[in-house]
Design an enzyme around this catalytic site. Structure first.
Site, PDB file in Angstrom:
ATOM      1  CB  CYS A  61      -0.893   0.055   1.238  1.00 44.73           C
ATOM      2  SG  CYS A  61      -1.782  -1.400   1.594  1.00 44.73           S
TER       3      CYS A  61
HETATM    4  N1  SAJ Z   1       6.587   2.111   8.787  1.00 44.11           N
HETATM    5  C1  SAJ Z   1       7.594   2.924   9.300  1.00 44.11           C
HETATM    6  N2  SAJ Z   1       7.292   3.783  10.314  1.00 44.11           N
HETATM    7  C2  SAJ Z   1       6.030   3.870  10.822  1.00 44.11           C
HETATM    8  C3  SAJ Z   1       5.014   3.036  10.282  1.00 44.11           C
HETATM    9  C4  SAJ Z   1       5.313   2.164   9.273  1.00 44.11           C
HETATM   10  O1  SAJ Z   1       8.740   2.864   8.857  1.00 44.11           O
HETATM   11  O2  SAJ Z   1       5.830   4.657  11.765  1.00 44.11           O
HETATM   12  C5  SAJ Z   1       6.898   1.204   7.683  1.00 44.11           C
HETATM   13  C6  SAJ Z   1       6.589  -0.241   8.002  1.00 44.11           C
HETATM   14  O3  SAJ Z   1       7.718  -0.864   8.584  1.00 44.11           O
HETATM   15  C7  SAJ Z   1       6.276  -0.824   6.631  1.00 44.11           C
HETATM   16  C8  SAJ Z   1       5.652   0.349   5.886  1.00 44.11           C
HETATM   17  O4  SAJ Z   1       6.046   1.532   6.591  1.00 44.11           O
HETATM   18  O5  SAJ Z   1       7.461  -1.187   5.967  1.00 44.11           O
HETATM   19  C9  SAJ Z   1       4.138   0.270   5.818  1.00 44.11           C
HETATM   20  O6  SAJ Z   1       3.720   0.089   7.132  1.00 44.11           O
HETATM   21  P1  SAJ Z   1       2.171   0.244   7.564  1.00 44.11           P
HETATM   22  O7  SAJ Z   1       2.121   0.159   9.047  1.00 44.11           O
HETATM   23  O8  SAJ Z   1       1.585   1.420   6.919  1.00 44.11           O
HETATM   24  O9  SAJ Z   1       1.578  -1.099   7.058  1.00 44.11           O
HETATM   25  P2  SAJ Z   1       0.776  -1.454   5.785  1.00 44.11           P
HETATM   26  O10 SAJ Z   1       1.464  -1.129   4.522  1.00 44.11           O
HETATM   27  O11 SAJ Z   1       0.371  -2.865   6.002  1.00 44.11           O
HETATM   28  O12 SAJ Z   1      -0.436  -0.482   5.876  1.00 44.11           O
HETATM   29  C10 SAJ Z   1      -1.662  -0.995   6.286  1.00 44.11           C
HETATM   30  C11 SAJ Z   1      -2.671  -0.078   5.691  1.00 44.11           C
HETATM   31  N3  SAJ Z   1      -3.926  -0.744   5.807  1.00 44.11           N
HETATM   32  C12 SAJ Z   1      -4.655  -0.874   4.701  1.00 44.11           C
HETATM   33  O13 SAJ Z   1      -4.320  -0.427   3.631  1.00 44.11           O
HETATM   34  C13 SAJ Z   1      -5.926  -1.571   4.872  1.00 44.11           C
HETATM   35  C14 SAJ Z   1      -2.695   1.242   6.439  1.00 44.11           C
HETATM   36  O14 SAJ Z   1      -3.823   2.002   6.013  1.00 44.11           O
HETATM   37  C15 SAJ Z   1      -2.794   1.000   7.913  1.00 44.11           C
HETATM   38  O15 SAJ Z   1      -2.844   2.253   8.592  1.00 44.11           O
HETATM   39  C16 SAJ Z   1      -1.575   0.232   8.347  1.00 44.11           C
HETATM   40  O16 SAJ Z   1      -1.689  -1.046   7.696  1.00 44.11           O
HETATM   41  C17 SAJ Z   1      -1.509   0.009   9.855  1.00 44.11           C
HETATM   42  O17 SAJ Z   1      -2.273   0.645  10.589  1.00 44.11           O
HETATM   43  O18 SAJ Z   1      -0.637  -0.766  10.255  1.00 44.11           O
END
Ligand code: SAJ
Length: 434
Positions: free
Chosen positions: A273
């Protein structure tokens, strides 16, 4: 008048009394959750996917998803799954499309999964059905790519069309039914039907004013993350140069009870995403003569963060004159902790780049599917090792994805050089935080 509304009333009644059959096209992390949730409410479902191996496992009650138990999958036991026997689309009253929307090499949207599948199912779509797209995409997709390809129907009258963004977050502690669902419709009746359906499986449904509003909402949710992660990643690099600990700054800023949400620096942004969605909006905005500069730069900073991490790991290891052929161990290849997904993962990029340099690189990740052919191709000759036995054989250990399953006491004790990219561990000597 009655004739014009007969399809609407018929479908409304069937959804209301849970007689409507729900077809899910694409049984991935989003589709499987929908099947489980409708099943829980005794709503008949049919799953369609091109991955025969995955469907065979599901039919046998074996979970292809590390975060979903076999027991849960067995609840789908008399579930019907079809590998692209799309004639069974005509058995469905509702068709929910949950297909991947990646980007092409030139970062343009790649809607081929949706377009190709639509071509295959089109001839089996019949009057009275509700079609819902859940895939993350740019505003206008549902109307242009799906609606405009079903011209033989009178949308809103004998065929209903909706967009409802997926909010499935594998491994999340928040129960599915507690996550509000946004929905929308080509017409008022489409919205009513879509809202009625989702209210069967979630506690609260918010109805957007248009298909485009719902599509844009999802992009805002995820670009908001991309931009804020990009911000803390850029601040991390600045703070490191200033010898300030960015994690302490975030902790202090988090004491503000309003107007601040904490994001944490890492080795770069992975997943299906966050690294992808900004490009969908950037591309679409251009069609309207708008240049989404800020959004683009945030995405670029997140990519640069992984390159910066690789450069600094190489520098730290090379400075250490112990042995010539440095052996490096990467902890965690999935794109975020406690899941197996490696798409766009920083860990894979770091492993590949260090392998191309003069390092011998192995990894340890308890979640990834080591037998997955794509995974094997990505990691090349690097081995997935048991850190309890082998950690001392490595000159440098790099924590890239901080799975809870790791034994951090042992890692801190036995790693020669220890690099942490997730602010998860600490020790005094031979320790670096990136
Ligand atoms: N990440 C960071 N720092 C942060 C948060 C994330 O480096 O503070 C990195 C993670 O390690 C990862 C990437 O960013 O590599 C994406 O992380 P993410 O937590 O956004 O996870 P995703 O990609 O699985 O995003 C999903 C999304 N959910 C959907 O699309 C249904 C997002 O909208 C959610 O907010 C997120 O999960 C969540 O809450 O964990």
């Amino acid at each position: 008048m009655v004739n014009k509304k007969k399809y609407f009333y018929n479908l409304y009644k069937n959804i209301k009394n849970k007689k409507a059959v729900v077809g899910v096209v694409g049984v991935g992390y989003v589709g499987i959750q929908l099947l489980l949730q409708f099943k829980k409410k005794n709503i008949k479902t049919i799953g369609f996917d091109r991955d025969k191996i995955k469907l065979d496992k599901l039919i046998k009650g074996i979970s292809p998803f590390s975060y979903i138990s076999d027991k849960k999958i067995r609840s789908l036991k008399n579930q019907s799954f079809y590998t692209e026997k799309y004639e069974n689309i005509s058995l469905c009253d509702v068709i929910i499309i949950c297909l991947p929307t990646p980007i092409k090499k030139n970062t343009k949207p790649d809607l081929s999964a949706i377009e190709n599948t639509l071509k295959k199912i089109k001839k089996f779509i019949k009057k009275g059905q509700l079609i819902i797209l859940e895939s993350t995409t740019y505003p206008g997709t549902t109307r242009d790519i799906i609606g405009n390809n079903l011209k033989k129907f009178k949308l809103g009258e004998d065929l209903f069309l909706s967009y409802s963004p997926e909010r499935e977050n594998p491994g999340s502690a928040v129960p599915f039914n507690k996550v509000n669902k946004i929905t929308s419709g080509y017409s008022k009746n489409c919205s009513i039907l879509s809202e009625l359906l989702y209210k069967k499986i979630v506690n609260s449904v918010e109805v957007a004013g248009s298909l485009e509003e719902a599509e844009m909402t999802k992009l805002l949710e995820n670009i908001y993350r991309s931009v804020n992660i990009g911000l803390v990643n850029e601040l991390k690099m600045i703070c490191l140069a200033m010898k300030i600990d960015i994690n302490k700054i975030i902790k202090l800023a988090s004491t503000k009870p309003f107007g601040f949400s904490a994001f944490y620096p890492g080795p770069g942004v992975g997943g299906h995403c966050i690294p992808i969605d900004p490009y969908y909006l950037y591309w679409r905005a251009k069609k309207f003569g708008q240049e989404a500069k800020f959004i683009k730069i945030a995405g670029e900073i997140n990519i640069k963060t992984t390159q910066w991490t690789i450069k600094n790991i190489a520098k730290i290891i090379s400075k250490n004159k112990t042995t010539k052929r440095k052996k490096v161990l990467i902890l965690g290849l999935a794109y975020k902790k406690n899941i197996e997904d490696i798409r766009e993962s920083a860990g894979i990029k770091i492993l590949q780049s260090l392998s191309k340099m003069k390092f011998v690189v192995d990894f340890s990740d308890p979640h990834v599917d080591r037998n997955d052919s794509l995974f094997k191709k990505l990691v090349g000759r690097s081995k997935n090792i048991d850190i309890n036995k082998n950690i001392k054989n490595y000159d440098c250990v790099v924590l890239v994805t901080d799975h809870d399953a790791f034994n951090y006491k042992m890692i801190i004790k036995f790693s020669k050089i220890l690099i942490d990219t997730r602010n998860r561990i600490y020790r005094k000597d031979n320790f670096f935080r990136l």
